[in-house]
Scaffold this active site. Structure first.
Site, mmCIF file in Angstrom:
data_model
loop_
_atom_site.group_PDB
_atom_site.id
_atom_site.type_symbol
_atom_site.label_atom_id
_atom_site.label_comp_id
_atom_site.label_asym_id
_atom_site.label_seq_id
_atom_site.Cartn_x
_atom_site.Cartn_y
_atom_site.Cartn_z
ATOM 1 N N ASP A 25 28.920 56.531 -2.713
ATOM 2 C CA ASP A 25 28.309 56.580 -3.991
ATOM 3 C C ASP A 25 28.463 57.872 -4.757
ATOM 4 O O ASP A 25 27.967 58.041 -5.605
ATOM 5 C CB ASP A 25 26.863 56.305 -4.020
ATOM 6 C CG ASP A 25 25.916 57.580 -3.630
ATOM 7 O OD1 ASP A 25 26.803 57.927 -2.426
ATOM 8 O OD2 ASP A 25 24.984 57.473 -3.896
ATOM 9 N N GLU A 26 29.422 58.740 -4.294
ATOM 10 C CA GLU A 26 29.372 60.017 -4.935
ATOM 11 C C GLU A 26 30.908 60.433 -4.832
ATOM 12 O O GLU A 26 31.673 60.254 -3.912
ATOM 13 C CB GLU A 26 28.866 60.977 -4.010
ATOM 14 C CG GLU A 26 27.559 61.840 -4.332
ATOM 15 C CD GLU A 26 27.266 62.831 -3.347
ATOM 16 O OE1 GLU A 26 27.418 63.878 -3.596
ATOM 17 O OE2 GLU A 26 26.582 62.379 -2.481
HETATM 18 MG MG LIG Z 1 23.582 59.285 -4.607
#
Ligand SMILES: [Mg+2]
Length: 377
Positions: free
Chosen positions: A125-126
């Site tokens: 998620d990054e």
């Molecule tokens: Mg995050």
């Protein structure tokens, strides 16, 4: 979600070599907000507005992600589930669905790719994006970041925070600054002063152990860090010293690496019953060693450094590493090194709840790979 802290070994070739590189690059750091928990709340309306923890509710479970409602009670990722339940009795536990998280991760990476090919994922998620030369010719990095946030919301129903700056270190600090669902820009003019005011524990690459060590040395803030000489920081922090020296000045010349070579291959296991003896550890370690060794063989890669991780029953954690001159050639050598590293740990009066093994300093990295391949066991 937590990201693995930078280690001295990963930074060795990436430490800033020269002086400031202010304003020449445009880097965006995108970070989904409470990712796993937000996906669960998106897909199950009954969870919305409630304190949610993704992870196991069982006795030895750990919180993998907490919704913002849960965070208000002090629930954090990596916290033992029992502690989380004590802090928030109404906490709703949800089993993780990694297939769904991976699918969302593919969606957001496709959105990034509309703007630049230089994408360095840090986790599902990054990611860092270098948009110095962006594909859409959008005027500013800030506009690109807003477009990405808008597209993520429209196409996944989830929110992301963005940080925009002239290097990775500052972009990551910036994305954290207006979380959740926020955007923050750190300009070259703001950078050095922005860093000075922050506690060193906020810096990427300064984990809890390093924070404690810096605090013992009287280094609490970026300003304190900036007051130290390169020699002092290298004396106390080894290869990470130059990195700390430069980030205190808002300088970070590490490139955004689209094809970052794999740095390590590891697996770990949490045991149903604590381990107290070296013999028990030998048996418990075998399937973990098998898994790492098999994965390394399948990928056609070898490593020189063996690291063991030990988590005790009281959640204290240590790591021990050993590097060979040549890549570890045989499964038997891998086991011998790992067991030798574990010998001083046993007998363990309070017991060991988790063991992990990592093989790193890998040669022949495949052209396209993740920064770290972590194998569940
Ligand atoms: Mg995050």
């Amino acid at each position: 979600m937590s990201t693995p802290p930078l280690t001295a070994s990963t930074m060795q070739s990436e430490a800033p070599a020269g002086g400031p590189d202010l304003g020449r690059r445009k880097v965006i750091h995108i970070d989904m907000d409470a990712f796993y928990a937000s996906v669960e709340q998106r897909d199950d309306p009954a969870l919305r507005g409630k304190p949610v923890a993704v992870g196991g509710a069982r006795a030895r479970g750990v919180v993998a992600a907490a919704s913002y409602e849960a965070r208000k009670f002090g629930v954090r990722s990596a916290m033992p589930s029992v502690t989380a339940m004590r802090k928030c009795p109404a906490l709703v536990f949800v089993k993780p669905r990694f297939d769904v998280y991976r699918e969302v991760s593919r969606q957001i990476r496709a959105i990034f790719a509309r703007h630049t090919p230089i994408i360095e994922p840090l986790s599902l998620d990054e990611a860092y994006l270098d948009v110095t030369e962006n594909l859409e010719r959008v005027a500013t990095a800030t506009e690109i970041a807003e477009e990405i946030r808008k597209a993520i919301r429209a196409e996944t129903g989830l929110t992301a925070s963005a940080g925009v700056s002239y290097n990775k270190f500052l972009a990551k600090l910036a994305s954290d600054h207006r979380k959740p669902d926020g955007l923050f820009v750190i300009t070259p003019r703001m950078g050095p002063a922005f860093v000075e005011t922050l506690d060193v524990g906020r810096f990427h690459g300064v984990g809890p152990a390093t924070t404690a060590k810096m605090n013992r040395l009287g280094i609490m803030t970026g300003l304190d860090l900036k007051a130290q000489t390169l020699a002092f920081l290298t004396e106390h922090f080894g290869k990470a010293g130059p990195y700390y020296f430069w980030i205190a000045r808002g300088v970070d010349e590490r490139p955004v690496r689209a094809d970052r070579p794999r740095k390590s291959l590891g697996a770990e296991n949490t045991f149903l019953e604590d381990i107290f003896t070296h013999d028990a550890a030998r048996a418990a370690l075998a399937p973990i060693l098998d898994k790492v060794w098999r994965a390394a063989a399948q990928a056609g890669i070898r490593g020189r450094t063996v690291t063991v991780k030990v988590k005790f029953a009281d959640f204290r954690q240590i790591t021990r590493a050993h590097s060979e001159a040549q890549p570890v050639a045989a499964r038997a050598d891998f086991e011998r090194i790992a067991l030798a590293l574990l010998r001083p740990v046993f007998p363990a009066p309070r017991g060991v709840r988790l063991l992990g093994v990592t093989l790193s300093s890998l040669g022949d990295p495949p052209a396209k790979s993740e920064a770290q391949l972590s194998l569940g066991i």
